[in-house]
Design a protein around this motif. Structure first.
Motif, short mmCIF file in Angstrom:
data_model
loop_
_atom_site.label_atom_id
_atom_site.label_comp_id
_atom_site.label_asym_id
_atom_site.label_seq_id
_atom_site.Cartn_x
_atom_site.Cartn_y
_atom_site.Cartn_z
N GLY A 1 9.02 -5.27 -22.06
CA GLY A 1 8.34 -5.30 -23.35
C GLY A 1 6.83 -5.33 -23.23
O GLY A 1 6.12 -5.06 -24.20
N ASP A 2 6.30 -5.66 -22.04
CA ASP A 2 4.85 -5.67 -21.84
C ASP A 2 4.30 -4.25 -21.77
O ASP A 2 5.00 -3.31 -21.36
N LYS A 3 3.04 -4.12 -22.14
CA LYS A 3 2.33 -2.86 -21.95
C LYS A 3 1.47 -2.98 -20.71
O LYS A 3 0.67 -3.91 -20.58
N ILE A 4 1.65 -2.04 -19.82
CA ILE A 4 0.85 -2.04 -18.59
C ILE A 4 -0.26 -1.00 -18.75
O ILE A 4 -0.01 0.16 -19.11
N TYR A 5 -1.47 -1.42 -18.50
CA TYR A 5 -2.61 -0.51 -18.55
C TYR A 5 -2.83 0.08 -17.16
O TYR A 5 -2.85 -0.65 -16.16
N VAL A 6 -2.95 1.41 -17.09
CA VAL A 6 -3.14 2.06 -15.80
C VAL A 6 -4.45 2.83 -15.81
O VAL A 6 -4.83 3.46 -16.80
N ILE B 1 -4.43 -4.62 -15.43
CA ILE B 1 -4.72 -3.20 -15.24
C ILE B 1 -4.32 -2.79 -13.83
O ILE B 1 -4.75 -3.38 -12.84
N VAL B 2 -3.46 -1.78 -13.76
CA VAL B 2 -2.95 -1.30 -12.48
C VAL B 2 -3.65 0.01 -12.11
O VAL B 2 -3.77 0.91 -12.94
N SER B 3 -4.11 0.10 -10.89
CA SER B 3 -4.78 1.31 -10.41
C SER B 3 -3.76 2.27 -9.82
O SER B 3 -2.85 1.87 -9.09
N ILE B 4 -3.92 3.58 -10.15
CA ILE B 4 -2.99 4.58 -9.64
C ILE B 4 -3.76 5.75 -9.02
O ILE B 4 -4.89 6.04 -9.41
N GLU B 5 -3.11 6.41 -8.09
CA GLU B 5 -3.61 7.65 -7.51
C GLU B 5 -2.57 8.72 -7.81
O GLU B 5 -1.38 8.51 -7.60
N LEU B 6 -3.01 9.86 -8.34
CA LEU B 6 -2.09 10.91 -8.75
C LEU B 6 -2.22 12.13 -7.84
O LEU B 6 -3.32 12.46 -7.38
N TYR B 7 -1.09 12.84 -7.61
CA TYR B 7 -1.03 13.94 -6.66
C TYR B 7 -1.14 15.29 -7.38
O TYR B 7 -0.15 16.00 -7.57
N ASP B 8 -2.35 15.65 -7.76
CA ASP B 8 -2.56 16.91 -8.48
C ASP B 8 -2.19 18.13 -7.65
O ASP B 8 -1.79 19.16 -8.20
N ASP B 9 -2.33 18.04 -6.35
CA ASP B 9 -2.10 19.21 -5.50
C ASP B 9 -0.62 19.57 -5.37
O ASP B 9 -0.28 20.74 -5.15
N VAL B 10 0.29 18.60 -5.55
CA VAL B 10 1.71 18.89 -5.36
C VAL B 10 2.54 18.73 -6.64
O VAL B 10 3.70 19.16 -6.68
#
Length: 518
Positions: free
Chosen positions: A504-509, A383-392
């Motif tokens: 081919g792998d599925k990455i969970y974010v 499981i990969v952690s992400i931060e998303l840029y909602d403001d831009v």
């Protein structure tokens, strides 16, 4: 001399010192509240003439519910208005799947010995055995036909809130008191505010949240609504004389499940055509629609709905709360499911520390109905952690969240389709680019930083591709496209995990910075 004031907050009276603020009342009563949501204040006003009062609170030993009188001049309505003060300390006589009855008491009604057809949550008088000295107040819970000994006009009102109380009534329960509810809609003496420094005055009524009881007929629609209020609030994007609406999930096509009249307090979804995905709350009665599926009803807080204005956010609780195990460890999930009386079956990586990425059944209503849920766990390294840029990059993120499932779940899925040098390319399983725009937005200027997530925009043929680089690049974006064709939407927080994946792998974010998420 007592110099304090008495106010009501969500129907409960509390005593406060003079010059107490809205914030003081919330703190003193421990009322549900979330920063940024709007609170409604109903100002004290002179009580209207009783014949003009249309709503009444019926307080029982198991809670209270509210009824609204029909707009007619029937004998039953007249009897209620003249005698409601006498309907106290009246016991529950019987309860069935279709209705409950309080009584007996004496009336001068004229009963009919005929079978009547009743809709759900109607209120009527009925004479047991045809004897007005054996009159009962009957409240229906479902559509049915019965010979109650009701008068010719049938029902004189309906339940508009507190319907869940009717389901919990037992033989030992009784009506404690009936109170008229001031019709403030005509006086306009109310305030909707986010300012907790607002001073309160004697007799004011405060409303901080609304509770929505989800319909068992709409398991998929309930999940749509849970996603809508993921951060705990309903945003008023539109307000009319008959409804308020939240447009956040516009474009998502919810299932049509429940053809039901959209009575006041009904929560419903537009399922097809223009506006599909919008959620509505009725403030007036409307007929059933083949375009709108009813998914729940406001059980408390209709006053707040009626005060709602565009731009405000209303705090929402649901009954039941959503069961969402994604992103939780098996140890935590088992403890949570035990509180619901639900058995958790482990699959995949079944260790206590494994994180859940799937559950079956997928909906809260089905899980509670079956009493068991299967959950699939994976090691945290997947499981990969992400931060998303909602403001831009709000437009691109609307596409991204829809495409990988983050609109409805805390964990999304990104299939890895290509790896080369320091570049990883993903293609979402859901082709959201067919109905979501990806205009150029937040395109890089001089270089792309390692770990930044890029989406190919509409300026290139491979629109919708997602990519990330493990090294800085001053020539091409994360998807291998020119900067002008690349929208930067966020970054991976633990990019070192990518080395464990293959094509081919599925990455969970999992999104870590979104309000309401872990």
């Amino acid at each position: 001399m007592d110099d304090g004031i008495t106010v009501e907050i969500n129907g409960i009276k509390i005593r406060l010192p003079e010059k107490a603020t809205l914030g003081d009342a919330i703190k003193a009563s421990d009322a549900p509240y979330k920063k940024g949501t709007s609170v409604g204040i109903l100002k004290k006003s002179d009580i209207e003439q009783e014949e003009n009062v249309a709503e009444y609170r019926i307080i029982t030993t198991s809670g209270e519910f509210m009824i609204e009188l029909f707009e007619n001049h029937s004998p039953s309505r007249k009897q209620w208005i003249e005698q409601f003060n006498e309907y106290k300390d009246i016991p529950l006589r019987w309860s069935s799947r279709d209705a409950v009855a309080f009584g007996p008491f004496v009336s001068d009604m004229i009963p009919e010995r005929e079978t009547g057809t009743y809709r759900e949550y109607e209120v009527l008088f009925a004479a047991g055995g045809g004897d007005p000295h054996n009159t009962h107040m009957i409240i229906t819970k479902d559509r049915h036909s019965a010979e109650y000994g009701a008068p010719q006009e049938g029902a004189f009102g309906r339940v508009v809130s507190g319907k869940s109380v009717l389901e919990n009534l037992e033989k030992k329960d009784s009506i404690i008191e009936v109170k008229p509810v001031l019709s403030w809609k005509h006086t306009g003496e109310h305030l909707l505010t986010t300012d907790l420094e607002t001073l309160l005055e004697e007799g004011e009524k405060v409303f901080t949240y609304l509770d929505v009881v989800m319909s068992p007929e709409s398991p998929l629609g309930a999940e749509h609504f849970f996603a809508l209020i993921r951060t705990g609030s309903f945003k008023v994007d539109m307000a009319s004389s008959s409804f308020i609406a939240d447009h956040m999930l516009l474009g998502e096509l919810p299932a049509y499940e429940n053809y039901e009249s959209r009575s006041r307090g009904s929560v419903f979804l537009r399922t097809v055509g223009y506006g599909a995905g919008k959620a509505f709350i009725s403030t007036e009665d409307r007929t059933a629609s083949i375009l709108h599926s009813v998914i729940g009803h406001v059980d408390q807080g209709m006053e707040l709905v009626k005060m709602a204005e565009v731009g405000h956010r209303l705090l929402v609780h649901t009954t039941p709360p959503q069961i969402m195990l994604h992103g939780k460890s098996f140890l935590d999930a088992e403890e949570e499911m035990a509180s619901f009386g639900v058995k958790l079956v482990r699959e995949g990586d079944t260790t206590d520390e494994a994180l859940i990425v799937a559950q079956e059944p997928d909906t809260t209503i089905e899980i509670l109905k079956e009493g068991t849920v299967k959950a699939t766990g994976v090691d945290s390294s997947k499981i990969v952690s992400i931060e998303l840029y909602d403001d831009v990059a709000p437009i691109t993120l609307d596409f991204f969240r829809h495409a990988i499932g983050l609109q409805f779940r805390p964990i999304g899925i990104l299939p890895l389709i290509m790896m080369y040098e320091n570049t990883y390319i993903f293609k979402a399983e859901k082709p959201a680019e067919r109905y979501k725009e990806i205009l150029p937005e937040n395109t890089p200027q001089k270089k792309v930083v390692a770990g930044e997530i890029g989406v190919t925009n509409q300026a290139a043929k491979r629109m919708g591709m997602v990519g990330v680089k493990t090294k800085d690049d001053d020539l091409f974006g994360p998807t291998g496209e020119k900067f002008i064709s690349t929208n930067i939407i966020g970054r991976i927080l633990d990019i070192e995990k990518l080395q464990h994946f293959r094509e081919g792998d599925k990455i969970y974010v999992i999104e870590r910075n979104r309000e309401g998420d872990s």
